[in-house]
Every structure is written in C-alpha cells, then in structure tokens.
Write a protein that holds these residues in place. Structure first.
Motif, PDB file in Angstrom:
ATOM      1  N   ARG A  21     -58.908 -15.617   1.105  1.00 29.15           N
ATOM      2  CA  ARG A  21     -58.228 -16.914   1.247  1.00 29.15           C
ATOM      3  C   ARG A  21     -57.058 -17.029   0.274  1.00 29.15           C
ATOM      4  N   GLU A  22     -57.308 -16.632  -0.974  1.00 29.89           N
ATOM      5  CA  GLU A  22     -56.251 -16.714  -1.983  1.00 29.89           C
ATOM      6  C   GLU A  22     -55.109 -15.758  -1.669  1.00 29.89           C
ATOM      7  N   ALA A  23     -55.443 -14.579  -1.176  1.00 32.50           N
ATOM      8  CA  ALA A  23     -54.408 -13.600  -0.835  1.00 32.50           C
ATOM      9  C   ALA A  23     -53.509 -14.122   0.277  1.00 32.50           C
ATOM     10  N   LEU A  24     -54.105 -14.802   1.252  1.00 35.19           N
ATOM     11  CA  LEU A  24     -53.320 -15.375   2.341  1.00 35.19           C
ATOM     12  C   LEU A  24     -52.473 -16.544   1.850  1.00 35.19           C
ATOM     13  N   GLU A  25     -53.070 -17.381   1.011  1.00 38.69           N
ATOM     14  CA  GLU A  25     -52.364 -18.565   0.516  1.00 38.69           C
ATOM     15  C   GLU A  25     -51.198 -18.190  -0.391  1.00 38.69           C
ATOM     16  N   TYR A  26     -51.438 -17.215  -1.280  1.00 39.58           N
ATOM     17  CA  TYR A  26     -50.419 -16.842  -2.260  1.00 39.58           C
ATOM     18  C   TYR A  26     -49.667 -15.570  -1.875  1.00 39.58           C
ATOM     19  N   LYS A  27     -49.862 -15.141  -0.626  1.00 39.49           N
ATOM     20  CA  LYS A  27     -49.157 -13.971  -0.088  1.00 39.49           C
ATOM     21  C   LYS A  27     -49.344 -12.744  -0.991  1.00 39.49           C
ATOM     22  N   GLN A  28     -50.615 -12.454  -1.283  1.00 35.69           N
ATOM     23  CA  GLN A  28     -50.945 -11.327  -2.148  1.00 35.69           C
ATOM     24  C   GLN A  28     -51.452 -10.117  -1.376  1.00 35.69           C
ATOM     25  N   LEU A  29     -51.319 -10.153  -0.060  1.00 31.45           N
ATOM     26  CA  LEU A  29     -51.653  -8.962   0.712  1.00 31.45           C
ATOM     27  C   LEU A  29     -50.613  -7.881   0.423  1.00 31.45           C
ATOM     28  N   VAL A  30     -51.082  -6.680   0.248  1.00 27.30           N
ATOM     29  CA  VAL A  30     -50.202  -5.568  -0.094  1.00 27.30           C
ATOM     30  C   VAL A  30     -50.159  -4.597   1.080  1.00 27.30           C
ATOM     31  N   VAL A  31     -48.964  -4.108   1.391  1.00 20.70           N
ATOM     32  CA  VAL A  31     -48.801  -3.128   2.467  1.00 20.70           C
ATOM     33  C   VAL A  31     -48.495  -1.763   1.863  1.00 20.70           C
ATOM     34  N   TYR A  32     -49.318  -0.780   2.202  1.00 17.88           N
ATOM     35  CA  TYR A  32     -49.083   0.605   1.805  1.00 17.88           C
ATOM     36  C   TYR A  32     -48.517   1.361   3.010  1.00 17.88           C
ATOM     37  N   ALA A  33     -47.604   2.247   2.764  1.00 17.45           N
ATOM     38  CA  ALA A  33     -47.020   3.065   3.829  1.00 17.45           C
ATOM     39  C   ALA A  33     -47.551   4.487   3.721  1.00 17.45           C
ATOM     40  N   GLN A  34     -48.175   4.947   4.788  1.00 15.95           N
ATOM     41  CA  GLN A  34     -48.764   6.294   4.816  1.00 15.95           C
ATOM     42  C   GLN A  34     -48.068   7.131   5.879  1.00 15.95           C
ATOM     43  N   PRO A  35     -47.412   8.211   5.494  1.00 15.23           N
ATOM     44  CA  PRO A  35     -46.730   9.058   6.492  1.00 15.23           C
ATOM     45  C   PRO A  35     -47.724   9.653   7.487  1.00 15.23           C
ATOM     46  N   ILE A  36     -47.307   9.765   8.734  1.00 15.05           N
ATOM     47  CA  ILE A  36     -48.094  10.415   9.773  1.00 15.05           C
ATOM     48  C   ILE A  36     -47.461  11.777  10.035  1.00 15.05           C
ATOM     49  N   PHE A  37     -48.226  12.829   9.796  1.00 14.66           N
ATOM     50  CA  PHE A  37     -47.692  14.175   9.945  1.00 14.66           C
ATOM     51  C   PHE A  37     -48.164  14.793  11.254  1.00 14.66           C
ATOM     52  N   PRO A  38     -47.245  15.259  12.086  1.00 14.09           N
ATOM     53  CA  PRO A  38     -47.617  15.916  13.348  1.00 14.09           C
ATOM     54  C   PRO A  38     -48.183  17.300  13.091  1.00 14.09           C
ATOM     55  N   THR A  39     -48.946  17.796  14.028  1.00 14.20           N
ATOM     56  CA  THR A  39     -49.497  19.148  13.896  1.00 14.20           C
ATOM     57  C   THR A  39     -48.444  20.207  14.172  1.00 14.20           C
ATOM     58  N   GLN A  40     -47.379  19.827  14.869  1.00 15.36           N
ATOM     59  CA  GLN A  40     -46.305  20.780  15.166  1.00 15.36           C
ATOM     60  C   GLN A  40     -45.102  20.474  14.273  1.00 15.36           C
ATOM     61  N   VAL A  41     -44.688  21.436  13.502  1.00 14.16           N
ATOM     62  CA  VAL A  41     -43.637  21.227  12.509  1.00 14.16           C
ATOM     63  C   VAL A  41     -42.334  20.768  13.155  1.00 14.16           C
ATOM     64  N   GLN A  42     -42.018  21.285  14.331  1.00 13.68           N
ATOM     65  CA  GLN A  42     -40.740  20.942  14.947  1.00 13.68           C
ATOM     66  C   GLN A  42     -40.659  19.473  15.327  1.00 13.68           C
ATOM     67  N   VAL A  43     -41.829  18.824  15.533  1.00 13.64           N
ATOM     68  CA  VAL A  43     -41.816  17.394  15.865  1.00 13.64           C
ATOM     69  C   VAL A  43     -41.347  16.583  14.672  1.00 13.64           C
ATOM     70  N   MET A  44     -41.728  17.024  13.471  1.00 11.74           N
ATOM     71  CA  MET A  44     -41.347  16.306  12.255  1.00 11.74           C
ATOM     72  C   MET A  44     -39.839  16.244  12.102  1.00 11.74           C
ATOM     73  N   ALA A  45     -39.156  17.245  12.634  1.00 17.59           N
ATOM     74  CA  ALA A  45     -37.708  17.281  12.510  1.00 17.59           C
ATOM     75  C   ALA A  45     -37.033  16.263  13.423  1.00 17.59           C
ATOM     76  N   THR A  46     -37.723  15.824  14.464  1.00 16.62           N
ATOM     77  CA  THR A  46     -37.119  14.913  15.434  1.00 16.62           C
ATOM     78  C   THR A  46     -37.512  13.458  15.224  1.00 16.62           C
ATOM     79  N   GLU A  47     -38.633  13.197  14.556  1.00 12.51           N
ATOM     80  CA  GLU A  47     -39.033  11.812  14.321  1.00 12.51           C
ATOM     81  C   GLU A  47     -39.906  11.707  13.076  1.00 12.51           C
ATOM     82  N   ARG A  48     -39.793  10.580  12.416  1.00 11.51           N
ATOM     83  CA  ARG A  48     -40.581  10.313  11.210  1.00 11.51           C
ATOM     84  C   ARG A  48     -41.395   9.047  11.450  1.00 11.51           C
ATOM     85  N   ARG A  49     -42.687   9.126  11.146  1.00  3.11           N
ATOM     86  CA  ARG A  49     -43.578   8.005  11.423  1.00  3.11           C
ATOM     87  C   ARG A  49     -44.367   7.603  10.183  1.00  3.11           C
TER      88      ARG A  49
END
Length: 204
Positions: A30-58
């Motif tokens: 409740r406090e996190a919602l009221e005081y906007k204390q939710l934190v967003v972490y960014a986690q890279p998504i790595f494809p199994t095929q290396v060549q895909v990483m060169a065309t898009e980043r997720r």
C-alpha cells in the motif's frame, strides 16, 4: 522423540504469525503504491542464436518493492500476498505508468520491452480502457512492447485475454505466454491466442 510422549503443536500461533507477516507485507505494498516506491529492474533477454542479438535488443521490465527502510523486498515474498488480496491490478497499472515514461528513451536506444500483465487486470472494463489509452499515448512501433502472460492466467481468463489481444495488437503490441508447460495447455490450445513468443516453464 520416540519415548512414547505425545507432543502438540500450537498451529494457532503459527497462523497468527503468518497473518501478521502478510499484513506487514500488504502494508508495504500500500505504501509503495501511495508513495510510488515500486522499483523497475531491466533484465536483458538473450536469444539462443547470436545473429538475432545483432538485429534486435530486448529487455524485460521486472517490478520490485522497496520498503520504507529502503530495503528491496523479494518478489517471492510479496507477489503471493499481492495476488491473495487482489492488489495485482493496482501493481499492473502502476508499472504501466512507468513503462509510458521509459518506452521513449528505451526505443531511442534500440530496445524492445517486455512487461508482465495479469489478465485479471483487464477483466474490469475501466482498466482495459485505461490501458488502451496508455498504449495510444506511446505511439508504439509494431513489436515495441510485449505483454507477458502466464499460461495459467491465459487459460483461466480466456475471453478477456482474447478481447484485449484483439484491441492491443493494432496498437503495436505483441504477446508472450510464459511458464508454458506448467499447466495443461497444449500448442493447439495456444494457437487460438496466436502469441508471438513462448517461454517454457522451468520444469520442461
């Protein structure tokens, strides 16, 4: 102890402790919602095929809860309680507000964004309307934003999920079903949803 004595466990005491713990976590939410204390972490998504990483980043944006003390509370601690007390839609809406602010800078850096969404959030028409307005405000390129929905949730809220998908896809949104294989859905069943991505459950 094997000596023939009968031992009794005070389950009421354990229950009281559990309820106190849940109420403490719920207050933090409740406090996190009221005081906007939710934190967003960014986690890279790595494809199994290396060549895909060169065309898009997720990136997958993950929500974390910051207590008043500054401590980051583990999702394993607060997500089950959040679901139990029907706070999931409020968390989803709060995170979407953060996505609106982040999507522009991330787009400029070449990132496509994944974010979790609970179908229970879109079962309420006012929530659905709000989410669609937020999507319109972002003017997304096709595939710029991907909503991830668990297999269990898709199967439980099938109709509302399909309605939302039909409305969101023309706005540039794609979808991923996550934890596939953890329930009873088959590839044939998922064909109805036409999800662009599938994340297999850890048990497979």
């Amino acid at each position: 102890d094997g000596g023939g004595a009968i031992q009794f466990q005070d389950r009421s005491s354990n229950l009281e402790q559990r309820l106190e713990y849940e109420m403490a976590i719920l207050q933090q939410v409740r406090e996190a919602l009221e005081y906007k204390q939710l934190v967003v972490y960014a986690q890279p998504i790595f494809p199994t095929q290396v060549q895909v990483m060169a065309t898009e980043r997720r990136l997958e944006l993950l929500v974390r809860l910051r207590a008043q003390s500054g401590e980051i509370i583990s999702p394993a601690d607060f997500f089950p309680i959040m679901n139990q007390y029907a706070y999931t839609p409020k968390i989803d809406m709060a995170i979407l507000e953060k996505v609106v602010k982040l999507i522009g800078p991330l787009k400029q850096q070449g990132w496509k964004v994944h974010v979790n969404l609970s179908p229970i959030t879109i079962t309420k028409p006012t929530n659905l309307e709000y989410i669609l307005k937020q999507l319109d405000s972002m003017t997304l390129e096709q595939g710029q934003l991907c909503f991830e929905i668990t297999e269990h949730a898709i199967m439980k809220y099938t109709r509302s999920t399909l309605v939302f998908m039909a409305a969101a896809r023309p706005r540039g949104v794609t979808f991923a079903v996550v934890e596939f294989g953890s329930g009873y859905a088959s590839f044939g069943t998922l064909g109805e949803f036409n999800c662009e991505y599938i994340k297999l459950g850890s048990g497979l």
